[in-house]
Design an enzyme around this catalytic site. Structure first.
Site, PDB file in Angstrom:
ATOM      1  N   LYS A 203     -87.718   6.876 -10.237  1.00  0.00           N
ATOM      2  CA  LYS A 203     -86.447   7.217  -9.616  1.00  0.00           C
ATOM      3  C   LYS A 203     -85.647   5.935  -9.456  1.00  0.00           C
ATOM      4  CE  LYS A 203     -84.222   9.327  -5.700  1.00  0.00           C
ATOM      5  NZ  LYS A 203     -84.352  10.108  -4.477  1.00  0.00           N
ATOM      6  N   ARG A 213     -74.503  12.454  -1.573  1.00  0.00           N
ATOM      7  CA  ARG A 213     -74.296  11.966  -0.200  1.00  0.00           C
ATOM      8  C   ARG A 213     -73.460  12.967   0.585  1.00  0.00           C
ATOM      9  NH1 ARG A 213     -75.940   6.635  -1.698  1.00  0.00           N
ATOM     10  NH2 ARG A 213     -77.929   7.493  -2.353  1.00  0.00           N
ATOM     11  N   ARG A 224     -80.257   1.767  -1.529  1.00  0.00           N
ATOM     12  CA  ARG A 224     -81.702   2.005  -1.527  1.00  0.00           C
ATOM     13  C   ARG A 224     -82.429   1.077  -2.505  1.00  0.00           C
ATOM     14  NH1 ARG A 224     -81.183   6.574   1.328  1.00  0.00           N
ATOM     15  NH2 ARG A 224     -80.028   8.386   0.587  1.00  0.00           N
ATOM     16  N   GLU A 240     -95.369   2.769 -12.181  1.00  0.00           N
ATOM     17  CA  GLU A 240     -95.211   3.829 -11.177  1.00  0.00           C
ATOM     18  C   GLU A 240     -95.947   5.093 -11.631  1.00  0.00           C
ATOM     19  OE1 GLU A 240     -93.855   3.878  -8.245  1.00  0.00           O
ATOM     20  OE2 GLU A 240     -92.427   2.229  -8.125  1.00  0.00           O
ATOM     21  N   LYS A 255     -85.602  10.357 -13.006  1.00  0.00           N
ATOM     22  CA  LYS A 255     -84.347  10.684 -12.336  1.00  0.00           C
ATOM     23  C   LYS A 255     -83.517   9.428 -12.152  1.00  0.00           C
ATOM     24  CE  LYS A 255     -82.802  12.434  -7.922  1.00  0.00           C
ATOM     25  NZ  LYS A 255     -83.167  12.800  -6.585  1.00  0.00           N
ATOM     26  N   SER A 281     -76.452  14.866  -9.221  1.00  0.00           N
ATOM     27  CA  SER A 281     -75.116  15.250  -8.753  1.00  0.00           C
ATOM     28  C   SER A 281     -73.986  14.569  -9.528  1.00  0.00           C
ATOM     29  CB  SER A 281     -74.989  14.944  -7.260  1.00  0.00           C
ATOM     30  OG  SER A 281     -75.270  13.577  -6.990  1.00  0.00           O
ATOM     31  N   TYR A 320     -77.929  21.558 -11.559  1.00  0.00           N
ATOM     32  CA  TYR A 320     -77.120  22.424 -10.699  1.00  0.00           C
ATOM     33  C   TYR A 320     -76.513  23.589 -11.484  1.00  0.00           C
ATOM     34  CZ  TYR A 320     -77.880  18.659  -7.442  1.00  0.00           C
ATOM     35  OH  TYR A 320     -78.494  17.735  -6.637  1.00  0.00           O
TER      36      TYR A 320
HETATM   37  C1  PBG Z   1     -83.560  11.839  -1.649  1.00  0.00           C
HETATM   38  C2  PBG Z   1     -82.893  12.450  -2.811  1.00  0.00           C
HETATM   39  C3  PBG Z   1     -81.679  12.094  -3.394  1.00  0.00           C
HETATM   40  C4  PBG Z   1     -81.448  12.982  -4.432  1.00  0.00           C
HETATM   41  C5  PBG Z   1     -82.519  13.864  -4.470  1.00  0.00           C
HETATM   42  N1  PBG Z   1     -83.414  13.515  -3.469  1.00  0.00           N
HETATM   43  C6  PBG Z   1     -80.706  11.046  -2.989  1.00  0.00           C
HETATM   44  C7  PBG Z   1     -81.030   9.622  -3.157  1.00  0.00           C
HETATM   45  O1  PBG Z   1     -82.128   9.247  -3.555  1.00  0.00           O
HETATM   46  O2  PBG Z   1     -80.154   8.794  -2.858  1.00  0.00           O
HETATM   47  C8  PBG Z   1     -80.263  12.974  -5.329  1.00  0.00           C
HETATM   48  C9  PBG Z   1     -80.006  14.233  -6.098  1.00  0.00           C
HETATM   49  C10 PBG Z   1     -78.663  14.253  -6.753  1.00  0.00           C
HETATM   50  O3  PBG Z   1     -77.900  13.265  -6.711  1.00  0.00           O
HETATM   51  O4  PBG Z   1     -78.330  15.285  -7.340  1.00  0.00           O
HETATM   52  N2  PBG Z   1     -83.813  12.808  -0.650  1.00  0.00           N
END
Ligand code: PBG
Length: 333
Positions: A203, A213, A224, A240, A255, A281, A320
């Site tokens: 990730k 967000r 992060r 990982e 991801k 997203s 989505y």
């Molecule tokens: C963390 C989480 C995130 C997403 C899924 N799980 C946000 C992040 O890591 O900042 C993002 C999913 C998306 O952007 O569609 N709970």
């Protein structure tokens, strides 16, 4: 003499002449069962709330979430990944709402389970950022840094309450070291040996999470980067991966998807467990925005991105557009 000189037989275009021919020789096919729908459910609302950065996606009420789950089943979608959005005043430093048996995510899991049972694989985001007032994926130490091992204790509690609520699969997305092992132990010790773990293995710290967000009303300041991966690194993903598999991951995820197809390809080549990719997203928002401006053909662009993700090696794709695309695929048959 043909245009191909001494290779008159080499005419790849012969296999592209008609739709039926192209369909016959297609190497990659999408099926509704390849798709997982991520869904947001917000506490305390009776109507769905629009997410402006993700046109067409909403924060569901408990009621509309149930409906969305039924529609997903009807379209043949494989699973649903649930995200809880608690009432603002319930957020605190420890993300307490994430481990309360009646926290919004646990309630949503029970609702969806009651509505569709085992017809859909019910998955839950196992992470604290939706519940913390500082917006980080874990708890903070005295210096304000995300404390890995203190966070693991919270994740173990989350795993138990989510499993108690009836989830089939937990999706740890916080990128803490050791999270998969701790969660596996917590599940096994509480009688949830059958609950599987979809590990967010690779990730990346991505700008494309932006719209998420808003979707979870995150209060994050900063970034992060001290726990999610650096976009510059590929080998690190394999490290990982080895750790997650050793700790007991049943499935692994890459991801975001689109900007990380090389990582997806490498991971898929390396493992014998199912591989998921999350079209996040920002990937969604970019296509919707370009299509709204008439700059790309929306449906073709969506299909092309999903095909690319599957072609790179994904067995399952979180998107989505899952229910909509599953509907298109059903009609094509
Ligand atoms: C963390 C989480 C995130 C997403 C899924 N799980 C946000 C992040 O890591 O900042 C993002 C999913 C998306 O952007 O569609 N709970």
């Amino acid at each position: 003499m043909s245009a191909y000189g001494s290779f008159p037989g080499s005419r790849p275009r012969r296999l592209r002449t008609t739709p039926a021919m192209r369909r016959m020789v297609a190497e990659t096919r999408l099926d509704p069962s390849d798709l997982i729908l991520p869904a947001f459910v917000r506490e305390g609302v009776s109507e769905p709330v629009a997410i402006s950065a993700m046109p067409g996606v909403v924060q569901h009420s408990r009621d509309t979430l149930r409906k969305a789950a039924v529609e997903a089943v009807e379209a043949g979608v494989a699973g649903i990944m649930l995200f809880g959005v608690p009432e603002d005043e319930k957020k605190d430093a420890l993300g307490t709402a994430g481990t309360e048996p009646d926290g919004i995510l646990q309630v949503a899991i029970r609702d969806v389970k009651a509505e569709v049972g085992d017809d859909l694989v019910i998955m839950s985001d196992l992470c604290l950022d939706e519940y913390t007032d500082h917006g980080h994926c874990g708890v903070l130490d005295a210096d304000g840094r995300v404390d890995n091992d203190a966070t693991l204790e919270r994740y173990a509690e989350m795993a138990q309450v989510q499993a108690d609520a009836g989830v089939h699969v937990v999706g740890p997305s916080g990128m803490m070291d050791g999270q998969v092992g701790v969660i596996r132990d917590a599940l096994d010790e509480t009688g949830h040996e059958d609950v599987s773990i979809l590990a967010y293995t690779a990730k990346y710290s991505s700008a494309f999470y932006g719209p998420f967000r808003e979707a979870v009303a995150s209060s994050l300041q900063g970034d992060r980067k001290s726990y999610q991966q650096d976009p510059a690194n590929a080998r690190e993903s394999l490290r990982e991966l080895a750790l997650d598999l050793e700790e007991g991951a049943d499935m692994v995820m890459v991801k975001p998807a689109g900007p990380y197809l090389d990582i997806l390809y490498r991971v898929a080549q390396a493992v014998d467990v199912p591989v998921a990719a999350y079209q996040i997203s920002g990937e969604y928002a970019m296509i919707e925005a370009a299509a709204a401006n008439g700059w790309v053909e929306r449906d073709r662009a969506i299909m092309e991105t999903l095909l690319g993700i599957k072609r790179a090696g994904a067995d399952t794709i979180l998107t989505y557009w899952a229910t909509e695309v599953a509907g298109w695929l059903r009609r094509e048959r």
